[in-house]
Design a protein around this motif. Sequence first.
Motif, short mmCIF file in Angstrom:
data_model
loop_
_atom_site.label_atom_id
_atom_site.label_comp_id
_atom_site.label_asym_id
_atom_site.label_seq_id
_atom_site.Cartn_x
_atom_site.Cartn_y
_atom_site.Cartn_z
N PRO A 55 0.82 -1.22 0.00
CA PRO A 55 0.00 0.00 0.00
C PRO A 55 0.86 1.27 0.00
O PRO A 55 1.92 1.32 0.62
CB PRO A 55 -0.76 -0.11 1.32
CG PRO A 55 0.19 -0.83 2.22
CD PRO A 55 0.93 -1.82 1.34
N THR A 56 0.37 2.29 -0.68
CA THR A 56 1.00 3.61 -0.67
C THR A 56 -0.05 4.63 -0.24
O THR A 56 -1.14 4.68 -0.81
CB THR A 56 1.55 3.97 -2.06
OG1 THR A 56 2.54 2.99 -2.42
CG2 THR A 56 2.20 5.34 -2.05
N PHE A 57 0.28 5.40 0.75
CA PHE A 57 -0.63 6.38 1.34
C PHE A 57 -0.44 7.75 0.71
O PHE A 57 0.69 8.18 0.48
CB PHE A 57 -0.37 6.46 2.85
CG PHE A 57 -1.15 7.53 3.55
CD1 PHE A 57 -2.48 7.33 3.88
CD2 PHE A 57 -0.55 8.72 3.90
CE1 PHE A 57 -3.20 8.31 4.53
CE2 PHE A 57 -1.26 9.71 4.55
CZ PHE A 57 -2.59 9.50 4.88
N PHE A 58 -1.54 8.44 0.43
CA PHE A 58 -1.52 9.82 -0.06
C PHE A 58 -2.40 10.65 0.87
O PHE A 58 -3.58 10.35 1.05
CB PHE A 58 -2.05 9.91 -1.50
CG PHE A 58 -1.14 9.27 -2.50
CD1 PHE A 58 -0.13 10.00 -3.10
CD2 PHE A 58 -1.26 7.93 -2.83
CE1 PHE A 58 0.73 9.41 -4.01
CE2 PHE A 58 -0.42 7.33 -3.73
CZ PHE A 58 0.59 8.08 -4.33
N ASN A 59 -1.80 11.70 1.46
CA ASN A 59 -2.58 12.55 2.35
C ASN A 59 -3.38 13.59 1.56
O ASN A 59 -3.35 13.59 0.32
CB ASN A 59 -1.69 13.22 3.41
CG ASN A 59 -0.70 14.20 2.83
OD1 ASN A 59 -0.81 14.64 1.68
ND2 ASN A 59 0.28 14.58 3.63
N GLU A 60 -4.07 14.46 2.28
CA GLU A 60 -4.94 15.42 1.61
C GLU A 60 -4.21 16.39 0.70
O GLU A 60 -4.80 16.94 -0.23
CB GLU A 60 -5.81 16.20 2.63
CG GLU A 60 -5.05 16.93 3.71
CD GLU A 60 -4.83 16.11 4.97
OE1 GLU A 60 -4.46 16.72 5.97
OE2 GLU A 60 -4.99 14.88 4.96
N SER A 61 -2.91 16.60 0.90
CA SER A 61 -2.16 17.48 -0.01
C SER A 61 -1.45 16.69 -1.12
O SER A 61 -0.72 17.26 -1.91
CB SER A 61 -1.15 18.32 0.77
OG SER A 61 -0.20 17.49 1.40
#
Length: 193
Positions: A55-61
């Motif tokens: 998995p790769t996480f992307f935050n709100e920015s």
Amino acid sequence: MRAFNWQQVQHLTSKSFVCGYCGNPLASEKGYFAQGATDHRMHLYIYICHHCEYPTFFNESGEQTPGTRPGEDVIGIDDASVESIYKEIRDSYSQNAFTTCILGCRKLLMHIAVSKGAAPGKNFIDYVEFLSSKGYVPPDAKEWVDHIRTKGNEANHEIVIMSEEDAKDLIGFVVMLLKLVYEFPNKMRVRGS
């Protein structure tokens, strides 16, 4: 701490990125989505790599974690500590730990020197001189070794946070040095056999 409501695995808007685990470029549309529990404009995403399934996480920015690992795989490193530290350097960079990355580049030079015959327990300058005198560092690249020394000292002895640009520059030099010291000689040995 903000609360988010995560949804089950689903099809998302396709996102192109380079996986921070396996290094493959991809465009994934499979993953998890979360919307802010109180602020529905807040969105988080976890995309699944279809190469390694990590998995790769992307935050709100849009910031990616883990980030892309800089440098490249170097073939033929025959010293486990050199290989391990190089991996740590790349991993540090991918986590935006640029000061740690620069300290690792300095330490890596010491390990390379010892792996090529320098005595353990010496000062850093002794390792630099060893690498230069034995021809591992090309004459025009001595400034780069000094740059690693300077940046490493700055990161180690001063209250300063190192920049991404500095870390990327030092990794570029380290990759070149690892290729000269390990990969290219290994290719010739393999060819000659």
